[in-house]
Design a protein around this motif. Structure first.
Motif, PDB file in Angstrom:
ATOM      1  N   PHE A 247       0.580   8.800  -6.075  1.00 31.50           N
ATOM      2  CA  PHE A 247       0.329  10.180  -5.666  1.00 31.50           C
ATOM      3  C   PHE A 247       1.582  11.044  -5.651  1.00 31.50           C
ATOM      4  CE2 PHE A 247      -3.255   7.856  -3.858  1.00 31.50           C
ATOM      5  CZ  PHE A 247      -4.315   8.646  -4.265  1.00 31.50           C
ATOM      6  N   ILE A 248       2.748  10.454  -5.425  1.00 32.28           N
ATOM      7  CA  ILE A 248       3.978  11.249  -5.376  1.00 32.28           C
ATOM      8  C   ILE A 248       4.668  11.260  -6.730  1.00 32.28           C
ATOM      9  CG2 ILE A 248       6.236  11.468  -4.285  1.00 32.28           C
ATOM     10  CD1 ILE A 248       5.061  10.349  -1.755  1.00 32.28           C
ATOM     11  N   VAL A 249       4.867  10.087  -7.314  1.00 34.84           N
ATOM     12  CA  VAL A 249       5.471  10.023  -8.639  1.00 34.84           C
ATOM     13  C   VAL A 249       4.500  10.522  -9.703  1.00 34.84           C
ATOM     14  CG1 VAL A 249       6.523   8.476 -10.338  1.00 34.84           C
ATOM     15  CG2 VAL A 249       6.978   8.155  -7.907  1.00 34.84           C
ATOM     16  N   GLY A 250       3.206  10.314  -9.480  1.00 34.26           N
ATOM     17  CA  GLY A 250       2.199  10.775 -10.429  1.00 34.26           C
ATOM     18  C   GLY A 250       2.025   9.857 -11.609  1.00 34.26           C
ATOM     19  N   ALA A 251       1.945   8.545 -11.336  1.00 32.16           N
ATOM     20  CA  ALA A 251       1.827   7.590 -12.437  1.00 32.16           C
ATOM     21  C   ALA A 251       0.459   7.632 -13.103  1.00 32.16           C
ATOM     22  CB  ALA A 251       2.114   6.180 -11.922  1.00 32.16           C
ATOM     23  N   LEU A 252      -0.598   7.943 -12.347  1.00 30.47           N
ATOM     24  CA  LEU A 252      -1.958   7.957 -12.891  1.00 30.47           C
ATOM     25  C   LEU A 252      -2.560   9.358 -12.794  1.00 30.47           C
ATOM     26  CD1 LEU A 252      -3.269   4.605 -11.342  1.00 30.47           C
ATOM     27  CD2 LEU A 252      -2.322   4.961 -13.620  1.00 30.47           C
ATOM     28  N   GLU A 253      -1.833  10.322 -13.248  1.00 36.07           N
ATOM     29  CA  GLU A 253      -2.320  11.702 -13.134  1.00 36.07           C
ATOM     30  C   GLU A 253      -3.550  11.961 -13.998  1.00 36.07           C
ATOM     31  OE1 GLU A 253       0.919  14.212 -14.124  1.00 36.07           O
ATOM     32  OE2 GLU A 253       1.916  13.994 -12.176  1.00 36.07           O
TER      33      GLU A 253
ATOM     34  N   GLY B 161      -6.178  -1.912  -4.218  1.00 36.74           N
ATOM     35  CA  GLY B 161      -5.896  -3.186  -4.880  1.00 36.74           C
ATOM     36  C   GLY B 161      -4.478  -3.671  -4.619  1.00 36.74           C
ATOM     37  N   ALA B 162      -3.526  -2.745  -4.561  1.00 38.78           N
ATOM     38  CA  ALA B 162      -2.149  -3.137  -4.229  1.00 38.78           C
ATOM     39  C   ALA B 162      -2.068  -3.685  -2.811  1.00 38.78           C
ATOM     40  CB  ALA B 162      -1.219  -1.944  -4.395  1.00 38.78           C
ATOM     41  N   GLY B 163      -2.822  -3.073  -1.888  1.00 39.17           N
ATOM     42  CA  GLY B 163      -2.844  -3.599  -0.524  1.00 39.17           C
ATOM     43  C   GLY B 163      -3.424  -5.001  -0.458  1.00 39.17           C
ATOM     44  N   TYR B 164      -4.515  -5.248  -1.205  1.00 40.65           N
ATOM     45  CA  TYR B 164      -5.086  -6.597  -1.249  1.00 40.65           C
ATOM     46  C   TYR B 164      -4.113  -7.586  -1.860  1.00 40.65           C
ATOM     47  CZ  TYR B 164      -9.862  -5.639   0.322  1.00 40.65           C
ATOM     48  OH  TYR B 164     -10.952  -5.336   1.078  1.00 40.65           O
ATOM     49  N   LEU B 165      -3.389  -7.155  -2.884  1.00 40.54           N
ATOM     50  CA  LEU B 165      -2.387  -8.035  -3.484  1.00 40.54           C
ATOM     51  C   LEU B 165      -1.308  -8.402  -2.475  1.00 40.54           C
ATOM     52  CD1 LEU B 165      -1.244  -9.438  -5.995  1.00 40.54           C
ATOM     53  CD2 LEU B 165      -0.086  -7.311  -6.573  1.00 40.54           C
ATOM     54  N   GLY B 166      -0.876  -7.445  -1.663  1.00 42.98           N
ATOM     55  CA  GLY B 166       0.103  -7.754  -0.630  1.00 42.98           C
ATOM     56  C   GLY B 166      -0.432  -8.706   0.415  1.00 42.98           C
ATOM     57  N   PHE B 167      -1.746  -8.625   0.709  1.00 42.63           N
ATOM     58  CA  PHE B 167      -2.333  -9.519   1.702  1.00 42.63           C
ATOM     59  C   PHE B 167      -2.372 -10.961   1.197  1.00 42.63           C
ATOM     60  CE2 PHE B 167      -6.014 -11.506   3.798  1.00 42.63           C
ATOM     61  CZ  PHE B 167      -5.642 -11.354   5.120  1.00 42.63           C
TER      62      PHE B 167
ATOM     63  N   MET C 262     -10.849   8.561  -7.796  1.00 43.19           N
ATOM     64  CA  MET C 262     -11.389   7.293  -7.327  1.00 43.19           C
ATOM     65  C   MET C 262     -10.616   6.105  -7.883  1.00 43.19           C
ATOM     66  SD  MET C 262     -13.603   6.133  -5.258  1.00 43.19           S
ATOM     67  CE  MET C 262     -14.609   7.612  -5.044  1.00 43.19           C
ATOM     68  N   ILE C 263     -10.218   6.203  -9.138  1.00 46.37           N
ATOM     69  CA  ILE C 263      -9.456   5.103  -9.747  1.00 46.37           C
ATOM     70  C   ILE C 263      -8.089   4.980  -9.082  1.00 46.37           C
ATOM     71  CG2 ILE C 263      -8.361   4.324 -11.877  1.00 46.37           C
ATOM     72  CD1 ILE C 263     -10.677   5.457 -13.402  1.00 46.37           C
ATOM     73  N   ARG C 264      -7.451   6.094  -8.772  1.00 42.21           N
ATOM     74  CA  ARG C 264      -6.143   6.030  -8.108  1.00 42.21           C
ATOM     75  C   ARG C 264      -6.254   5.446  -6.707  1.00 42.21           C
ATOM     76  NH1 ARG C 264      -3.509  11.869  -8.864  1.00 42.21           N
ATOM     77  NH2 ARG C 264      -5.671  12.545  -8.644  1.00 42.21           N
ATOM     78  N   VAL C 265      -7.336   5.811  -6.004  1.00 39.92           N
ATOM     79  CA  VAL C 265      -7.541   5.247  -4.663  1.00 39.92           C
ATOM     80  C   VAL C 265      -7.777   3.742  -4.745  1.00 39.92           C
ATOM     81  CG1 VAL C 265      -9.065   5.238  -2.664  1.00 39.92           C
ATOM     82  CG2 VAL C 265      -8.364   7.416  -3.673  1.00 39.92           C
ATOM     83  N   PHE C 266      -8.602   3.330  -5.719  1.00 37.14           N
ATOM     84  CA  PHE C 266      -8.853   1.897  -5.873  1.00 37.14           C
ATOM     85  C   PHE C 266      -7.589   1.152  -6.283  1.00 37.14           C
ATOM     86  CE2 PHE C 266     -13.502   2.811  -6.206  1.00 37.14           C
ATOM     87  CZ  PHE C 266     -13.917   1.897  -5.250  1.00 37.14           C
ATOM     88  N   ALA C 267      -6.714   1.783  -7.049  1.00 38.90           N
ATOM     89  CA  ALA C 267      -5.443   1.147  -7.410  1.00 38.90           C
ATOM     90  C   ALA C 267      -4.581   0.900  -6.176  1.00 38.90           C
ATOM     91  CB  ALA C 267      -4.703   2.009  -8.427  1.00 38.90           C
ATOM     92  N   CYS C 268      -4.550   1.855  -5.274  1.00 33.31           N
ATOM     93  CA  CYS C 268      -3.787   1.683  -4.032  1.00 33.31           C
ATOM     94  C   CYS C 268      -4.387   0.583  -3.160  1.00 33.31           C
ATOM     95  CB  CYS C 268      -3.727   2.996  -3.265  1.00 33.31           C
ATOM     96  SG  CYS C 268      -2.851   4.324  -4.139  1.00 33.31           S
TER      97      CYS C 268
ATOM     98  N   LEU D 167       0.824  -1.204   0.000  1.00 32.48           N
ATOM     99  CA  LEU D 167       0.000   0.000   0.000  1.00 32.48           C
ATOM    100  C   LEU D 167       0.859   1.255   0.000  1.00 32.48           C
ATOM    101  CD1 LEU D 167      -2.819   1.252   0.184  1.00 32.48           C
ATOM    102  CD2 LEU D 167      -2.650   1.060   2.674  1.00 32.48           C
ATOM    103  N   ALA D 168       1.928   1.259   0.813  1.00 33.97           N
ATOM    104  CA  ALA D 168       2.822   2.419   0.850  1.00 33.97           C
ATOM    105  C   ALA D 168       3.513   2.615  -0.498  1.00 33.97           C
ATOM    106  CB  ALA D 168       3.852   2.243   1.968  1.00 33.97           C
ATOM    107  N   ALA D 169       3.946   1.532  -1.118  1.00 34.84           N
ATOM    108  CA  ALA D 169       4.587   1.643  -2.431  1.00 34.84           C
ATOM    109  C   ALA D 169       3.610   2.156  -3.480  1.00 34.84           C
ATOM    110  CB  ALA D 169       5.150   0.283  -2.850  1.00 34.84           C
ATOM    111  N   ALA D 170       2.358   1.687  -3.430  1.00 31.87           N
ATOM    112  CA  ALA D 170       1.366   2.148  -4.401  1.00 31.87           C
ATOM    113  C   ALA D 170       1.036   3.630  -4.191  1.00 31.87           C
ATOM    114  CB  ALA D 170       0.099   1.299  -4.287  1.00 31.87           C
ATOM    115  N   VAL D 171       0.912   4.064  -2.927  1.00 36.07           N
ATOM    116  CA  VAL D 171       0.634   5.475  -2.647  1.00 36.07           C
ATOM    117  C   VAL D 171       1.784   6.355  -3.141  1.00 36.07           C
ATOM    118  CG1 VAL D 171       0.348   7.158  -0.794  1.00 36.07           C
ATOM    119  CG2 VAL D 171      -0.939   5.021  -0.748  1.00 36.07           C
ATOM    120  N   PHE D 172       3.018   5.907  -2.916  1.00 31.19           N
ATOM    121  CA  PHE D 172       4.174   6.668  -3.374  1.00 31.19           C
ATOM    122  C   PHE D 172       4.192   6.756  -4.892  1.00 31.19           C
ATOM    123  CE2 PHE D 172       8.564   6.641  -4.921  1.00 31.19           C
ATOM    124  CZ  PHE D 172       9.032   7.837  -4.369  1.00 31.19           C
ATOM    125  N   TYR D 173       3.913   5.647  -5.557  1.00 30.94           N
ATOM    126  CA  TYR D 173       3.995   5.615  -7.019  1.00 30.94           C
ATOM    127  C   TYR D 173       2.855   6.394  -7.660  1.00 30.94           C
ATOM    128  CZ  TYR D 173       4.680   3.713 -11.712  1.00 30.94           C
ATOM    129  OH  TYR D 173       4.896   3.581 -13.062  1.00 30.94           O
TER     130      TYR D 173
END
Length: 325
Positions: free
Chosen positions: A133-139, A152-158, A144-150, A125-131
């Motif tokens: 919102f900070i890097v701006g991969a999905l500008e 989804g990354a957390g669920y993938l880690g689980f 809503m799509i960016r939040v769901f992407a983050c 989740l931290a890596a997805a948030v960094f990529y």
């Protein structure tokens, strides 16, 4: 830094470097691999000592003694699991069984698995948030799509530890399934020559180790359990549960019945070995029968255009020459 990370040239160079490294790793790694058979056999020997200590501790507890030979290492993973009570929250009836089928039989493996299921969602989740919102991969995407992407990354880690365990289990079962008919043939030869079932398991484990190290581990562990468990039936049942294969469970049940009723083991092993070979041949025939449909799409995409080019190319060139003239 953000501009550099989002530069297509820089990203392409990184991807090319990763591809080159992966290619070199794939080519040269088999040459450097010396095999870990001795290490794995040593680990099984240590587990045999743990079985001996656990059985002695159980006998001491039944006799009223307060001394115990069982010793658990005070690791950080175990402390974290006990402090957060992760076993009650994340462990179900099949968790330990899946870990055993994947080859992780120690208590420390369960603690590491639980810690991984706790920490990996936070890391992903931290890596997805960094990529995002900070890097701006999905500008260009909505919030809503960016939040769901983050999320989804957390669920993938689980679920990443479960995916790893499933892949490890599949590889072990495939290795055991391929070597099991040969192991049964060797076991049949040993039993018919008058060797006891414990010595037969040990001899087969030594011979089959080069073909399937997981099967050799299971056979050595079964030999240890036959020596130290109070009931031999438990050792055969544990062999079937650790592998999770129906062929191994059938042999385990046959050995249990032979122990209980005194029936000949050699005849049962001969029939089961023939069935295992037939099953292996049937699976090979199924793969061979499924090959033509799988080759249809590659032939249409790659072979037919080349054939058409070879056949029609000269005619097209001749027509073009006549047209130009």
């Amino acid at each position: 830094m953000v501009q550099t990370l989002t530069d297509p040239t820089f990203v392409m160079a990184i991807l090319v470097g990763i591809a080159v490294f992966a290619t070199l790793f794939t080519v040269f790694m088999p040459m450097l691999d010396r095999g870990d058979l001795n290490t794995r056999m040593k680990a099984v020997a240590l587990e045999r000592d743990e079985i001996r200590a656990r059985e002695r501790a159980r006998l001491n507890a039944e006799s009223g003694s307060r001394g115990s030979l069982r010793h658990e290492s005070n690791t950080s993973a175990r402390r974290l699991v006990e402090r957060l009570n992760l076993r009650q929250a994340l462990v179900d009836t099949g968790t330990e069984k899946r870990l055993k089928m994947a080859g992780f039989r120690t208590q420390n493996a369960l603690n590491v698995f639980l810690v991984a299921r706790l920490m990996l969602p936070l890391i992903f989740l931290a890596a997805a948030v960094f990529y995002v919102f900070i890097v701006g991969a999905l500008e260009d995407k909505p919030m809503m799509i960016r939040v769901f992407a983050c999320i989804g990354a957390g669920y993938l880690g689980f679920y990443a530890p479960n995916i790893f365990i499933s892949n490890r289990t599949s590889k072990r079962q495939l290795s055991i399934k391929r070597a099991w008919p040969d192991a049964l043939d060797l076991m049949l030869i040993c039993v018919e020559s008058g060797i006891s079932i414990e010595a037969a398991f040990q001899r087969v484990a030594n011979e089959i180790a080069t073909q399937s190290a997981p099967l050799a581990e299971e056979l050595v562990l079964t030999t240890a359990e036959l020596s130290y468990l109070d009931e031999r039936r438990k050792a055969f049942e544990n062999l079937g549960e650790r592998t999770g294969l129906e062929a191994v469970k059938s042999v385990s049940q046959a050995l249990i019945q032979a122990e209980r009723y005194g029936t000949p083991i050699a005849q049962a092993l001969r029939v089961l070995a023939q069935e295992s070979r037939d099953i292996r041949m049937t699976e090979a025939e199924k793969k061979a029968a499924a090959l033509p449909p799988k080759l249809t799409v590659p032939m249409i995409l790659f072979f037919l255009p080349v054939i058409f080019g070879v056949i029609l190319g000269p005619a097209i060139m001749k027509v073009m020459d006549n047209y130009v003239r």
